[in-house]
Write a protein that holds these residues in place. Structure first.
Motif, mmCIF file in Angstrom:
data_model
loop_
_atom_site.group_PDB
_atom_site.id
_atom_site.type_symbol
_atom_site.label_atom_id
_atom_site.label_comp_id
_atom_site.label_asym_id
_atom_site.label_seq_id
_atom_site.Cartn_x
_atom_site.Cartn_y
_atom_site.Cartn_z
ATOM 1 N N SER A 29 0.818 -1.229 0.000
ATOM 2 C CA SER A 29 0.000 0.000 0.000
ATOM 3 C C SER A 29 0.844 1.267 0.000
ATOM 4 O O SER A 29 0.456 2.290 0.560
ATOM 5 C CB SER A 29 -0.965 0.009 1.187
ATOM 6 N N ALA A 30 2.009 1.206 -0.623
ATOM 7 C CA ALA A 30 2.890 2.363 -0.757
ATOM 8 C C ALA A 30 3.046 2.714 -2.236
ATOM 9 O O ALA A 30 2.892 1.858 -3.108
ATOM 10 C CB ALA A 30 4.257 2.056 -0.151
ATOM 11 N N VAL A 31 3.362 3.970 -2.489
ATOM 12 C CA VAL A 31 3.553 4.425 -3.860
ATOM 13 C C VAL A 31 4.796 3.757 -4.452
ATOM 14 O O VAL A 31 5.835 3.654 -3.795
ATOM 15 C CB VAL A 31 3.687 5.962 -3.900
ATOM 16 N N HIS A 32 4.682 3.316 -5.695
ATOM 17 C CA HIS A 32 5.801 2.717 -6.413
ATOM 18 C C HIS A 32 6.920 3.745 -6.544
ATOM 19 O O HIS A 32 6.671 4.903 -6.876
ATOM 20 C CB HIS A 32 5.334 2.264 -7.806
ATOM 21 N N GLY A 33 8.142 3.327 -6.289
ATOM 22 C CA GLY A 33 9.281 4.240 -6.327
ATOM 23 C C GLY A 33 9.510 4.910 -7.661
ATOM 24 O O GLY A 33 10.087 5.987 -7.727
ATOM 25 N N GLY A 34 9.047 4.306 -8.755
ATOM 26 C CA GLY A 34 9.224 4.913 -10.070
ATOM 27 C C GLY A 34 8.231 6.015 -10.375
ATOM 28 O O GLY A 34 8.465 6.850 -11.249
ATOM 29 N N VAL A 35 7.119 6.049 -9.670
ATOM 30 C CA VAL A 35 6.112 7.091 -9.896
ATOM 31 C C VAL A 35 6.572 8.424 -9.312
ATOM 32 O O VAL A 35 6.263 9.491 -9.836
ATOM 33 C CB VAL A 35 4.753 6.674 -9.288
ATOM 34 N N ILE A 36 7.342 8.370 -8.256
ATOM 35 C CA ILE A 36 7.768 9.586 -7.566
ATOM 36 C C ILE A 36 8.683 10.452 -8.442
ATOM 37 O O ILE A 36 8.464 11.665 -8.541
ATOM 38 C CB ILE A 36 8.374 9.235 -6.201
ATOM 39 N N PRO A 37 9.691 9.895 -9.128
ATOM 40 C CA PRO A 37 10.483 10.742 -10.032
ATOM 41 C C PRO A 37 9.635 11.346 -11.156
ATOM 42 O O PRO A 37 9.917 12.469 -11.597
ATOM 43 C CB PRO A 37 11.540 9.793 -10.593
ATOM 44 N N LEU A 38 8.613 10.636 -11.600
ATOM 45 C CA LEU A 38 7.705 11.183 -12.611
ATOM 46 C C LEU A 38 7.037 12.450 -12.084
ATOM 47 O O LEU A 38 6.970 13.478 -12.781
ATOM 48 C CB LEU A 38 6.661 10.148 -13.012
ATOM 49 N N LEU A 39 6.551 12.404 -10.841
ATOM 50 C CA LEU A 39 5.931 13.577 -10.234
ATOM 51 C C LEU A 39 6.932 14.729 -10.155
ATOM 52 O O LEU A 39 6.619 15.865 -10.536
ATOM 53 C CB LEU A 39 5.401 13.255 -8.838
ATOM 54 N N PHE A 40 8.143 14.447 -9.677
ATOM 55 C CA PHE A 40 9.144 15.498 -9.551
ATOM 56 C C PHE A 40 9.522 16.083 -10.920
ATOM 57 O O PHE A 40 9.661 17.297 -11.065
ATOM 58 C CB PHE A 40 10.394 14.985 -8.828
ATOM 59 N N ASP A 41 9.681 15.246 -11.932
ATOM 60 C CA ASP A 41 10.056 15.737 -13.259
ATOM 61 C C ASP A 41 8.974 16.666 -13.812
ATOM 62 O O ASP A 41 9.269 17.721 -14.373
ATOM 63 C CB ASP A 41 10.302 14.558 -14.198
ATOM 64 N N TRP A 42 7.723 16.283 -13.631
ATOM 65 C CA TRP A 42 6.601 17.115 -14.053
ATOM 66 C C TRP A 42 6.615 18.432 -13.267
ATOM 67 O O TRP A 42 6.440 19.516 -13.829
ATOM 68 C CB TRP A 42 5.310 16.329 -13.835
ATOM 69 N N HIS A 43 6.827 18.336 -11.970
ATOM 70 C CA HIS A 43 6.886 19.514 -11.102
ATOM 71 C C HIS A 43 8.012 20.448 -11.536
ATOM 72 O O HIS A 43 7.824 21.670 -11.617
ATOM 73 C CB HIS A 43 7.067 19.049 -9.654
ATOM 74 N N PHE A 44 9.189 19.905 -11.826
ATOM 75 C CA PHE A 44 10.319 20.735 -12.234
ATOM 76 C C PHE A 44 10.027 21.469 -13.540
ATOM 77 O O PHE A 44 10.413 22.620 -13.706
ATOM 78 C CB PHE A 44 11.591 19.899 -12.351
ATOM 79 N N GLY A 45 9.333 20.816 -14.459
ATOM 80 C CA GLY A 45 8.935 21.491 -15.694
ATOM 81 C C GLY A 45 8.016 22.668 -15.421
ATOM 82 O O GLY A 45 8.138 23.737 -16.035
ATOM 83 N N MET A 46 7.105 22.491 -14.476
ATOM 84 C CA MET A 46 6.201 23.579 -14.102
ATOM 85 C C MET A 46 6.974 24.719 -13.427
ATOM 86 O O MET A 46 6.674 25.897 -13.648
ATOM 87 C CB MET A 46 5.102 23.061 -13.184
ATOM 88 N N ILE A 47 7.954 24.379 -12.606
ATOM 89 C CA ILE A 47 8.762 25.393 -11.927
ATOM 90 C C ILE A 47 9.505 26.251 -12.948
ATOM 91 O O ILE A 47 9.505 27.484 -12.860
ATOM 92 C CB ILE A 47 9.742 24.724 -10.943
ATOM 93 N N VAL A 48 10.140 25.613 -13.911
ATOM 94 C CA VAL A 48 10.879 26.339 -14.947
ATOM 95 C C VAL A 48 9.933 27.233 -15.745
ATOM 96 O O VAL A 48 10.236 28.394 -16.024
ATOM 97 C CB VAL A 48 11.630 25.336 -15.856
ATOM 98 N N SER A 49 8.781 26.718 -16.086
ATOM 99 C CA SER A 49 7.798 27.493 -16.836
ATOM 100 C C SER A 49 7.299 28.688 -16.023
ATOM 101 O O SER A 49 7.204 29.807 -16.535
ATOM 102 C CB SER A 49 6.635 26.589 -17.231
ATOM 103 N N ALA A 50 6.981 28.472 -14.751
ATOM 104 C CA ALA A 50 6.470 29.545 -13.889
ATOM 105 C C ALA A 50 7.503 30.647 -13.678
ATOM 106 O O ALA A 50 7.146 31.796 -13.437
ATOM 107 C CB ALA A 50 6.026 28.979 -12.546
ATOM 108 N N ALA A 51 8.778 30.305 -13.783
ATOM 109 C CA ALA A 51 9.852 31.288 -13.622
ATOM 110 C C ALA A 51 10.157 31.999 -14.941
ATOM 111 O O ALA A 51 11.107 32.793 -15.003
ATOM 112 C CB ALA A 51 11.104 30.607 -13.076
ATOM 113 N N ALA A 52 9.367 31.718 -15.974
ATOM 114 C CA ALA A 52 9.535 32.325 -17.305
ATOM 115 C C ALA A 52 10.897 32.004 -17.909
ATOM 116 O O ALA A 52 11.470 32.811 -18.635
ATOM 117 C CB ALA A 52 9.285 33.830 -17.237
ATOM 118 N N ARG A 53 11.399 30.813 -17.611
ATOM 119 C CA ARG A 53 12.640 30.338 -18.223
ATOM 120 C C ARG A 53 12.314 29.767 -19.591
ATOM 121 O O ARG A 53 11.182 29.368 -19.862
ATOM 122 C CB ARG A 53 13.275 29.245 -17.348
#
Length: 118
Positions: A29-53
Motif C-alpha cells: 500500500s505504498a507508492v511505487h518508487g518509479g512514480v515519484i520521479p515522474l511527479l518530480f520531473d513534471w513539477h520541475f517542468g512547471m517550476i521552470v515554466s512559472a519562472a519564465a525560463r
C-alpha cells in the motif's frame, strides 16, 4: 500522471497538492518508487515554466526517499529554482504529508534548449 493541483505558482516556485491512488501502488500500500520521479520531473517542468525560463529538458534528476509514500492520503509538493547559470537552472523540491513530514526530496538540472533543438 495522478491528479495534482497547482495551488501556488510564480517565479519563486510552485506548490501542488494531490494524492496517489491504488493505480500507483508498488507494494504494501505504498507508492511505487518509479512514480515519484515522474511527479518530480513534471513539477520541475512547471517550476521552470512559472519562472519564465526558456523551454528546458531534464539533464539529471536525483531523488532521496526519506519515508514510505502512502496512497490515498493528501500530499504537498513544493519547490523552486535554487540557482541559474546561463542555460542551466538548478531546481529542488520536497514531497511532504500534511503534517509536514518530508517523504522525498529531489533535485535536478534543467537545461534550456537551443533554438535548433525545439
Amino acid at each position: 500522471m495522478p491528479p495534482w493541483t497547482a495551488t501556488e505558482m510564480g517565479p519563486d516556485g510552485v506548490t501542488m497538492r494531490g494524492r496517489f491512488s491504488r493505480f500507483h501502488v508498488g507494494g504494501n500500500s505504498a507508492v511505487h518508487g518509479g512514480v515519484i520521479p515522474l511527479l518530480f520531473d513534471w513539477h520541475f517542468g512547471m517550476i521552470v515554466s512559472a519562472a519564465a525560463r526558456p523551454v528546458s529538458r531534464t539533464a539529471y534528476l536525483h531523488v532521496d526517499y526519506r519515508r514510505v509514500t502512502p496512497i490515498d492520503e493528501p500530499l504537498v509538493v513544493r519547490g523552486g529554482i535554487t540557482s541559474v547559470d546561463g542555460r542551466k537552472a538548478y531546481v529542488e523540491s520536497t514531497l511532504s504529508d500534511l503534517d509536514g513530514a518530508v517523504l522525498c526530496e529531489a533535485r535536478a538540472l534543467m537545461v534550456a534548449l537551443l533554438p535548433h533543438h525545439r
